[in-house]
Design a protein around this motif. Structure first.
Motif, PDB file in Angstrom:
ATOM      1  N   GLU A  12       0.688  -1.243  -0.081  1.00 25.95           N
ATOM      2  CA  GLU A  12       0.043   0.046   0.101  1.00 25.95           C
ATOM      3  C   GLU A  12       0.830   1.140  -0.104  1.00 25.95           C
ATOM      4  OE1 GLU A  12      -2.973  -0.002   2.939  1.00 25.95           O
ATOM      5  OE2 GLU A  12      -3.676  -2.062   2.640  1.00 25.95           O
ATOM      6  N   LEU A  13       1.957   1.426   0.819  1.00 27.16           N
ATOM      7  CA  LEU A  13       2.845   2.322   1.041  1.00 27.16           C
ATOM      8  C   LEU A  13       3.633   2.785  -0.487  1.00 27.16           C
ATOM      9  CD1 LEU A  13       4.292   1.829   4.540  1.00 27.16           C
ATOM     10  CD2 LEU A  13       2.628   3.826   3.798  1.00 27.16           C
ATOM     11  N   ARG A  14       4.011   1.548  -1.041  1.00 34.25           N
ATOM     12  CA  ARG A  14       4.744   1.767  -2.384  1.00 34.25           C
ATOM     13  C   ARG A  14       3.776   2.284  -3.363  1.00 34.25           C
ATOM     14  NH1 ARG A  14       9.035  -0.835  -3.169  1.00 34.25           N
ATOM     15  NH2 ARG A  14       8.375  -2.792  -1.642  1.00 34.25           N
ATOM     16  N   GLU A  15       2.369   1.958  -3.666  1.00 36.47           N
ATOM     17  CA  GLU A  15       1.637   2.262  -4.389  1.00 36.47           C
ATOM     18  C   GLU A  15       1.451   4.138  -4.112  1.00 36.47           C
ATOM     19  OE1 GLU A  15      -1.677  -0.218  -4.122  1.00 36.47           O
ATOM     20  OE2 GLU A  15      -0.974  -1.662  -4.921  1.00 36.47           O
ATOM     21  N   GLN A  16       1.284   4.252  -2.882  1.00 36.58           N
ATOM     22  CA  GLN A  16       1.005   5.867  -2.324  1.00 36.58           C
ATOM     23  C   GLN A  16       2.292   6.606  -2.868  1.00 36.58           C
ATOM     24  OE1 GLN A  16       0.411   6.097   1.564  1.00 36.58           O
ATOM     25  NE2 GLN A  16       1.207   8.146   1.904  1.00 36.58           N
ATOM     26  N   TYR A  17       3.555   6.125  -2.368  1.00 37.64           N
ATOM     27  CA  TYR A  17       4.585   6.827  -2.713  1.00 37.64           C
ATOM     28  C   TYR A  17       5.115   6.853  -4.154  1.00 37.64           C
ATOM     29  CZ  TYR A  17       5.345   7.472   2.404  1.00 37.64           C
ATOM     30  OH  TYR A  17       5.332   7.771   3.544  1.00 37.64           O
ATOM     31  N   ILE A  18       4.901   5.726  -4.972  1.00 38.89           N
ATOM     32  CA  ILE A  18       5.086   5.866  -6.475  1.00 38.89           C
ATOM     33  C   ILE A  18       4.331   7.113  -6.905  1.00 38.89           C
ATOM     34  CG2 ILE A  18       4.594   4.754  -8.592  1.00 38.89           C
ATOM     35  CD1 ILE A  18       5.473   2.099  -7.134  1.00 38.89           C
ATOM     36  N   LYS A  19       2.916   7.182  -6.588  1.00 39.57           N
ATOM     37  CA  LYS A  19       2.033   8.217  -6.979  1.00 39.57           C
ATOM     38  C   LYS A  19       2.489   9.609  -6.587  1.00 39.57           C
ATOM     39  CE  LYS A  19      -2.078   5.416  -7.289  1.00 39.57           C
ATOM     40  NZ  LYS A  19      -3.258   4.742  -6.561  1.00 39.57           N
ATOM     41  N   ASN A  20       3.090   9.553  -5.198  1.00 38.16           N
ATOM     42  CA  ASN A  20       3.517  11.091  -4.808  1.00 38.16           C
ATOM     43  C   ASN A  20       4.740  10.754  -4.039  1.00 38.16           C
ATOM     44  OD1 ASN A  20       3.536  13.673  -4.071  1.00 38.16           O
ATOM     45  ND2 ASN A  20       2.156  13.342  -2.260  1.00 38.16           N
ATOM     46  N   PRO A  21       6.015  10.643  -4.830  1.00 42.87           N
ATOM     47  CA  PRO A  21       7.215  10.352  -4.140  1.00 42.87           C
ATOM     48  C   PRO A  21       7.639  11.340  -2.983  1.00 42.87           C
ATOM     49  CG  PRO A  21       7.615  10.749  -6.491  1.00 42.87           C
ATOM     50  CD  PRO A  21       6.155  10.974  -6.065  1.00 42.87           C
ATOM     51  N   PRO A  22       8.227  11.177  -2.184  1.00 42.00           N
ATOM     52  CA  PRO A  22       8.886  12.122  -1.149  1.00 42.00           C
ATOM     53  C   PRO A  22       9.816  13.117  -1.957  1.00 42.00           C
ATOM     54  CG  PRO A  22       8.955  10.061  -0.008  1.00 42.00           C
ATOM     55  CD  PRO A  22       8.646   9.941  -1.510  1.00 42.00           C
ATOM     56  N   GLU A  23       9.976  14.290  -1.368  1.00 40.83           N
ATOM     57  CA  GLU A  23      10.839  15.171  -1.838  1.00 40.83           C
ATOM     58  C   GLU A  23      12.276  14.657  -2.019  1.00 40.83           C
ATOM     59  OE1 GLU A  23      12.496  19.540  -0.917  1.00 40.83           O
ATOM     60  OE2 GLU A  23      10.770  19.054   0.164  1.00 40.83           O
ATOM     61  N   GLY A  24      12.804  14.737  -3.273  1.00 41.86           N
ATOM     62  CA  GLY A  24      14.141  14.242  -3.546  1.00 41.86           C
ATOM     63  C   GLY A  24      14.213  13.039  -3.809  1.00 41.86           C
ATOM     64  N   MET A  25      13.057  12.349  -4.101  1.00 42.44           N
ATOM     65  CA  MET A  25      13.132  10.735  -4.584  1.00 42.44           C
ATOM     66  C   MET A  25      12.238  10.705  -5.932  1.00 42.44           C
ATOM     67  SD  MET A  25      12.905   8.162  -1.406  1.00 42.44           S
ATOM     68  CE  MET A  25      13.354   7.133  -2.174  1.00 42.44           C
ATOM     69  N   THR A  26      12.521   9.907  -6.634  1.00 37.52           N
ATOM     70  CA  THR A  26      11.680   9.587  -8.061  1.00 37.52           C
ATOM     71  C   THR A  26      10.730   8.357  -7.600  1.00 37.52           C
ATOM     72  OG1 THR A  26      13.312   8.103  -8.940  1.00 37.52           O
ATOM     73  CG2 THR A  26      13.683  10.502  -9.415  1.00 37.52           C
ATOM     74  N   SER A  27       9.694   8.180  -8.587  1.00 30.67           N
ATOM     75  CA  SER A  27       8.964   6.993  -8.329  1.00 30.67           C
ATOM     76  C   SER A  27       9.614   5.692  -8.617  1.00 30.67           C
ATOM     77  CB  SER A  27       7.793   7.181  -9.304  1.00 30.67           C
ATOM     78  OG  SER A  27       6.946   8.365  -9.192  1.00 30.67           O
ATOM     79  N   LYS A  28      10.623   5.601  -9.746  1.00 34.69           N
ATOM     80  CA  LYS A  28      11.477   4.537  -9.680  1.00 34.69           C
ATOM     81  C   LYS A  28      12.360   4.049  -8.455  1.00 34.69           C
ATOM     82  CE  LYS A  28      14.945   2.509 -12.951  1.00 34.69           C
ATOM     83  NZ  LYS A  28      14.949   1.392 -11.896  1.00 34.69           N
ATOM     84  N   GLU A  29      12.871   4.940  -7.895  1.00 36.06           N
ATOM     85  CA  GLU A  29      13.589   4.826  -6.816  1.00 36.06           C
ATOM     86  C   GLU A  29      12.609   4.280  -5.629  1.00 36.06           C
ATOM     87  OE1 GLU A  29      17.130   8.233  -6.284  1.00 36.06           O
ATOM     88  OE2 GLU A  29      15.200   8.907  -5.888  1.00 36.06           O
ATOM     89  N   VAL A  30      11.545   4.648  -5.429  1.00 35.26           N
ATOM     90  CA  VAL A  30      10.634   3.931  -4.417  1.00 35.26           C
ATOM     91  C   VAL A  30      10.079   2.708  -5.052  1.00 35.26           C
ATOM     92  CG1 VAL A  30       8.123   4.153  -3.604  1.00 35.26           C
ATOM     93  CG2 VAL A  30       9.547   6.178  -3.775  1.00 35.26           C
ATOM     94  N   HIS A  31       9.861   2.453  -6.378  1.00 32.92           N
ATOM     95  CA  HIS A  31       9.636   1.331  -6.929  1.00 32.92           C
ATOM     96  C   HIS A  31      10.557   0.162  -6.694  1.00 32.92           C
ATOM     97  CE1 HIS A  31       9.137  -1.998  -9.833  1.00 32.92           C
ATOM     98  NE2 HIS A  31       8.016  -1.875  -9.676  1.00 32.92           N
ATOM     99  N   ASP A  32      12.064   0.621  -6.749  1.00 32.86           N
ATOM    100  CA  ASP A  32      13.048  -0.507  -6.721  1.00 32.86           C
ATOM    101  C   ASP A  32      13.544  -0.609  -4.993  1.00 32.86           C
ATOM    102  OD1 ASP A  32      13.333  -0.521  -8.961  1.00 32.86           O
ATOM    103  OD2 ASP A  32      14.730   0.987  -9.175  1.00 32.86           O
ATOM    104  N   MET A  33      12.759   0.125  -4.149  1.00 35.50           N
ATOM    105  CA  MET A  33      13.268  -0.187  -2.679  1.00 35.50           C
ATOM    106  C   MET A  33      12.653  -1.441  -2.255  1.00 35.50           C
ATOM    107  SD  MET A  33      12.197   3.464  -1.024  1.00 35.50           S
ATOM    108  CE  MET A  33      12.799   3.514   0.527  1.00 35.50           C
ATOM    109  N   SER A  34      13.335  -2.015  -1.275  1.00 36.45           N
ATOM    110  CA  SER A  34      12.766  -3.238  -0.723  1.00 36.45           C
ATOM    111  C   SER A  34      11.633  -2.886   0.353  1.00 36.45           C
ATOM    112  CB  SER A  34      13.982  -4.079   0.281  1.00 36.45           C
ATOM    113  OG  SER A  34      14.162  -3.186   1.499  1.00 36.45           O
ATOM    114  N   ASP A  35      10.961  -3.965   0.744  1.00 37.69           N
ATOM    115  CA  ASP A  35       9.694  -3.750   1.738  1.00 37.69           C
ATOM    116  C   ASP A  35      10.536  -3.073   3.042  1.00 37.69           C
ATOM    117  OD1 ASP A  35       8.210  -4.850  -0.108  1.00 37.69           O
ATOM    118  OD2 ASP A  35       7.738  -6.359   1.123  1.00 37.69           O
ATOM    119  N   ASP A  36      11.658  -3.637   3.443  1.00 42.70           N
ATOM    120  CA  ASP A  36      12.016  -3.065   4.866  1.00 42.70           C
ATOM    121  C   ASP A  36      12.450  -1.437   4.629  1.00 42.70           C
ATOM    122  OD1 ASP A  36      11.661  -5.141   6.243  1.00 42.70           O
ATOM    123  OD2 ASP A  36      13.464  -6.202   5.831  1.00 42.70           O
TER     124      ASP A  36
END
Length: 64
Positions: A12-36
């Motif tokens: 759920e968080l991945r979907e949320q942050y891909i749509k609206n990534p935190p400042e300084g990050m891209t959607s791809k970076e969020v997509h590539d992060m591990s669950d932890d």
């Protein structure tokens, strides 16, 4: 209250942050992060959200 697993929360968080990534990050970076990594990031982004303003930095005398 329904229990949710860490994997479900991370999804759920991945979907949320891909749509609206935190400042300084891209959607791809969020997509590539591990669950932890994703859960840790979310924790630190919201670490102080639940603190009451009255309890932090209050002026006055303190007796210990």
């Amino acid at each position: 209250m329904k229990r949710i697993t860490e994997a479900e929360l991370a999804k759920e968080l991945r979907e949320q942050y891909i749509k609206n990534p935190p400042e300084g990050m891209t959607s791809k970076e969020v997509h590539d992060m591990s669950d932890d990594e994703l859960l840790d990031m979310d924790y630190f982004l919201h670490e102080f959200d639940n603190l009451d303003d009255d309890d932090f930095g209050e002026e006055g005398f303190y007796i210990f």
